[in-house]
Every structure is written in C-alpha cells, then in structure tokens.
Design a protein around this motif. Structure first.
Motif, short mmCIF file in Angstrom:
data_model
loop_
_atom_site.label_atom_id
_atom_site.label_comp_id
_atom_site.label_asym_id
_atom_site.label_seq_id
_atom_site.Cartn_x
_atom_site.Cartn_y
_atom_site.Cartn_z
N ALA A 298 -7.50 14.88 -2.13
CA ALA A 298 -7.55 15.29 -0.73
C ALA A 298 -8.66 16.31 -0.53
CB ALA A 298 -6.21 15.90 -0.32
N ASN B 254 -5.45 10.97 7.37
CA ASN B 254 -5.63 12.40 7.57
C ASN B 254 -4.54 12.93 8.49
OD1 ASN B 254 -6.51 12.20 10.40
ND2 ASN B 254 -8.30 11.22 9.53
N HIS C 219 0.83 -1.19 0.00
CA HIS C 219 0.00 0.00 0.00
C HIS C 219 0.87 1.25 0.00
CE1 HIS C 219 -2.74 -3.09 1.38
NE2 HIS C 219 -3.73 -2.30 1.06
N LYS D 112 -5.68 0.66 -2.32
CA LYS D 112 -6.21 1.92 -1.81
C LYS D 112 -5.64 2.20 -0.41
CE LYS D 112 -10.68 1.31 -4.04
NZ LYS D 112 -12.13 1.19 -3.81
N SER D 113 -5.42 3.48 -0.14
CA SER D 113 -4.99 3.93 1.19
C SER D 113 -5.70 5.25 1.47
CB SER D 113 -3.49 4.18 1.24
OG SER D 113 -2.75 3.02 0.96
N ASN D 114 -5.87 5.55 2.74
CA ASN D 114 -6.40 6.85 3.11
C ASN D 114 -5.92 7.21 4.50
OD1 ASN D 114 -8.25 5.78 5.11
ND2 ASN D 114 -9.51 5.12 3.42
N SER E 6 -7.06 9.53 -6.76
CA SER E 6 -6.32 10.08 -5.63
C SER E 6 -6.69 11.55 -5.45
CB SER E 6 -4.81 9.96 -5.87
OG SER E 6 -4.44 8.60 -6.04
N ASP F 117 -7.80 15.37 4.69
CA ASP F 117 -8.24 13.97 4.55
C ASP F 117 -7.87 13.54 3.14
OD1 ASP F 117 -9.64 13.49 7.09
OD2 ASP F 117 -10.95 15.10 6.38
N TRP F 118 -6.95 12.57 3.04
CA TRP F 118 -6.47 12.14 1.73
C TRP F 118 -6.90 10.71 1.44
CZ3 TRP F 118 -3.38 7.93 2.14
CH2 TRP F 118 -2.69 7.73 3.34
N HIS F 119 -7.00 10.42 0.14
CA HIS F 119 -7.26 9.06 -0.33
C HIS F 119 -6.45 8.87 -1.61
CE1 HIS F 119 -10.08 11.59 -2.55
NE2 HIS F 119 -9.96 10.70 -3.52
#
Length: 121
Positions: free
Chosen positions: A60, A114, A24, A110-112, A58, A100-102
């Motif tokens: 934010a 904050n 990831h 996938k990663s997320n 991707s 808040d990012w993804h």
C-alpha cells in the motif's frame, strides 16, 4: 433451441463468470475505516481481504496532505494471510490521507483499490 436449454446455458455462463469474479481478493475491512475521522493517528494501516494474499506482490502507498508520500515499513501478513498490516514509519499529522493498495491473492489474481480517512487536528 428450447427455452429450458437456453435457460440452462445462460445459468451455466452466469455461474462461470460469477466464480471468476469471486476469485479476486476483495477488501472487506480496513483500519482506519474508509471515510473515517480518527482522533488519534494510527501507527499502522490494516487491510483485511476475502482471500489469502501473496506478500511479495502486495502493499500500500499512503498519501497525506499536499499529496505528500507517507513513509511505511515492510508490510506483513496476519490472520491466516488475509490481513495486510502496513506499519507507518512516521506519525501522521492532522489532515486527509489516501490509501492506495494492490494485492495478489495466492491463487494468482491481482486486485487494487483505494480509500481515504482523516486524522483530526
């Protein structure tokens, strides 16, 4: 089962799971940094990851004082696709901000997450 065979199987299982965890994209650096207090409002948010990203999936979301959404421009990738630059469409005023990012790495994971920072008055 002998101890050496059990140990070998356990080691193989641990390596398999560790490899998956490392696949990831992990946030390795950000600008502004997590929990930083900055004197000048940034013009963009820079998020550096451990792997190359897929820009289509991707992004934010930045939230400011009073949980107000901050308008952003279209994010771009730099640094061989590992840094997501999110331009800010408006100047940030003093206060606390949350990012808040993804992301989706190019290998499909996938990663997320904050983090937060503060702009000085």
């Amino acid at each position: 089962m002998t101890n050496s065979r059990f140990t070998a199987l356990l080691l193989a299982a641990l390596l398999c799971f560790a490899g998956r965890a490392l696949a990831h994209a992990h946030l390795t650096d950000s600008l502004p940094a997590d929990k930083a207090t900055v004197a000048a409002a940034p013009a963009e948010i820079d998020l550096h990851f451990s792997e190359e990203l897929n820009i289509k999936f991707s992004g934010a979301k930045i939230t400011g004082p009073g949980k107000a959404s901050v308008k952003t421009g279209d994010p771009v990738l730099v640094d061989e696709g590992k840094t997501l630059k999110v331009p800010l469409s408006e100047r940030l005023g003093p206060g606390a901000y949350s990012v808040d990012w993804h992301v989706l790495s190019t290998d499909g994971h996938k990663s997320n997450g904050n983090y937060s920072f503060v702009v000085k008055p």
